[in-house]
Design an enzyme around this catalytic site. Structure first.
Site, PDB file in Angstrom:
ATOM      1  N   VAL A 156     -28.361  34.961  50.640  1.00  0.00           N
ATOM      2  CA  VAL A 156     -29.048  34.951  51.934  1.00  0.00           C
ATOM      3  C   VAL A 156     -30.510  35.361  51.711  1.00  0.00           C
ATOM      4  O   VAL A 156     -30.778  36.440  51.170  1.00  0.00           O
ATOM      5  CB  VAL A 156     -28.367  35.908  52.929  1.00  0.00           C
ATOM      6  CG1 VAL A 156     -29.105  35.901  54.261  1.00  0.00           C
ATOM      7  CG2 VAL A 156     -26.896  35.531  53.124  1.00  0.00           C
ATOM      8  N   HIS A 214     -31.465  42.227  51.630  1.00  0.00           N
ATOM      9  CA  HIS A 214     -30.351  43.079  52.075  1.00  0.00           C
ATOM     10  C   HIS A 214     -29.906  43.953  50.926  1.00  0.00           C
ATOM     11  O   HIS A 214     -29.859  43.518  49.782  1.00  0.00           O
ATOM     12  CB  HIS A 214     -29.184  42.257  52.614  1.00  0.00           C
ATOM     13  CG  HIS A 214     -28.785  41.094  51.758  1.00  0.00           C
ATOM     14  ND1 HIS A 214     -29.540  39.942  51.665  1.00  0.00           N
ATOM     15  CD2 HIS A 214     -27.728  40.904  50.936  1.00  0.00           C
ATOM     16  CE1 HIS A 214     -28.960  39.099  50.842  1.00  0.00           C
ATOM     17  NE2 HIS A 214     -27.858  39.666  50.365  1.00  0.00           N
ATOM     18  N   HIS A 232     -26.682  46.071  49.703  1.00  0.00           N
ATOM     19  CA  HIS A 232     -25.248  46.288  49.899  1.00  0.00           C
ATOM     20  C   HIS A 232     -24.948  47.762  49.658  1.00  0.00           C
ATOM     21  O   HIS A 232     -25.388  48.332  48.645  1.00  0.00           O
ATOM     22  CB  HIS A 232     -24.433  45.495  48.874  1.00  0.00           C
ATOM     23  CG  HIS A 232     -24.597  44.010  48.924  1.00  0.00           C
ATOM     24  ND1 HIS A 232     -23.644  43.160  49.460  1.00  0.00           N
ATOM     25  CD2 HIS A 232     -25.593  43.198  48.481  1.00  0.00           C
ATOM     26  CE1 HIS A 232     -24.034  41.901  49.330  1.00  0.00           C
ATOM     27  NE2 HIS A 232     -25.213  41.894  48.736  1.00  0.00           N
ATOM     28  N   ASP A 234     -20.343  43.887  56.219  1.00  0.00           N
ATOM     29  CA  ASP A 234     -20.275  42.597  55.533  1.00  0.00           C
ATOM     30  C   ASP A 234     -19.048  41.823  56.033  1.00  0.00           C
ATOM     31  O   ASP A 234     -17.961  42.382  56.202  1.00  0.00           O
ATOM     32  CB  ASP A 234     -20.197  42.792  54.013  1.00  0.00           C
ATOM     33  CG  ASP A 234     -20.515  41.502  53.258  1.00  0.00           C
ATOM     34  OD1 ASP A 234     -21.599  41.437  52.646  1.00  0.00           O
ATOM     35  OD2 ASP A 234     -19.683  40.570  53.283  1.00  0.00           O
TER      36      ASP A 234
HETATM   37  P1  AMP Z   1     -25.871  38.170  48.543  1.00  0.00           P
HETATM   38  O1  AMP Z   1     -25.027  37.396  47.586  1.00  0.00           O
HETATM   39  O2  AMP Z   1     -26.378  39.464  47.952  1.00  0.00           O
HETATM   40  O3  AMP Z   1     -26.962  37.327  49.162  1.00  0.00           O
HETATM   41  O4  AMP Z   1     -24.888  38.654  49.699  1.00  0.00           O
HETATM   42  C1  AMP Z   1     -24.760  38.032  50.934  1.00  0.00           C
HETATM   43  C2  AMP Z   1     -23.700  38.788  51.683  1.00  0.00           C
HETATM   44  O5  AMP Z   1     -23.789  38.439  53.044  1.00  0.00           O
HETATM   45  C3  AMP Z   1     -22.269  38.482  51.231  1.00  0.00           C
HETATM   46  O6  AMP Z   1     -21.638  39.696  50.837  1.00  0.00           O
HETATM   47  C4  AMP Z   1     -21.640  37.858  52.479  1.00  0.00           C
HETATM   48  O7  AMP Z   1     -20.288  38.202  52.634  1.00  0.00           O
HETATM   49  C5  AMP Z   1     -22.503  38.437  53.577  1.00  0.00           C
HETATM   50  N1  AMP Z   1     -22.552  37.658  54.814  1.00  0.00           N
HETATM   51  C6  AMP Z   1     -22.825  36.334  54.952  1.00  0.00           C
HETATM   52  N2  AMP Z   1     -22.802  35.972  56.241  1.00  0.00           N
HETATM   53  C7  AMP Z   1     -22.549  37.099  56.945  1.00  0.00           C
HETATM   54  C8  AMP Z   1     -22.416  37.396  58.342  1.00  0.00           C
HETATM   55  N3  AMP Z   1     -22.539  36.439  59.281  1.00  0.00           N
HETATM   56  N4  AMP Z   1     -22.128  38.666  58.697  1.00  0.00           N
HETATM   57  C9  AMP Z   1     -21.995  39.629  57.763  1.00  0.00           C
HETATM   58  N5  AMP Z   1     -22.125  39.426  56.451  1.00  0.00           N
HETATM   59  C10 AMP Z   1     -22.394  38.172  56.038  1.00  0.00           C
END
Ligand code: AMP
Length: 125
Positions: free
Chosen positions: A106, A110, A112, A39
């Site tokens: 996103v 995904h 975590h 992340d």
């Molecule tokens: P969510 O709120 O569950 O959609 O989490 C999205 C996660 O994606 C967050 O923890 C962000 O820090 C992570 N994130 C966003 N852009 C990137 C990226 N380019 N590379 C790695 N992690 C990312």
């Protein structure tokens, strides 16, 4: 801003671009079904994301539409990554945010993986 988990899949999302190699990521694991990477804004000492290779908006979309092979491959990949990170004995946490109330940002499923220390209470209201 949180997404609507019922929206159609949009392949311009940032994780789709990572899967296509259009933007960089720190690779942790890669197989037929899943890709894992660190992340970019870690919320724990270990904070790794695992995403399916297929085009699924959320856990809801994935659990409804994905094949048994995709689901099995993805779930196994999450476990493989956690084991490879040495997280089984000390313990760890999995989290999938779904839609508005989940705070999903996103629109590509995904999971975590959090670990590396005691993670505290499950939820903060
Ligand atoms: P969510 O709120 O569950 O959609 O989490 C999205 C996660 O994606 C967050 O923890 C962000 O820090 C992570 N994130 C966003 N852009 C990137 C990226 N380019 N590379 C790695 N992690 C990312």
């Amino acid at each position: 801003m949180a997404i609507d988990a019922t929206q159609p899949y949009d392949d311009s999302n940032i994780f789709a671009k990572i899967l296509r190699g259009e933007i960089p990521s720190t690779k942790v694991y890669d197989d037929e079904w899943a890709y894992a990477f660190e992340d970019i804004n870690p919320q724990a000492d270990i904070h790794t994301l695992v995403i399916p290779k297929g085009q699924y908006v959320s856990w809801d979309d994935f659990s409804a539409r994905a094949s048994d092979a995709e689901i099995g491959g993805f779930i196994r990949a999450v476990g493989t990554v956690a084991r490879a990170k040495g997280l089984v004995e000390p313990g760890y946490r999995l989290l999938a945010n779904i839609g508005q109330n989940g705070g999903q940002e996103v629109p590509h499923l995904h999971v975590h993986i959090f670990g590396g220390h005691h993670l505290g209470p499950m939820l903060v209201k």
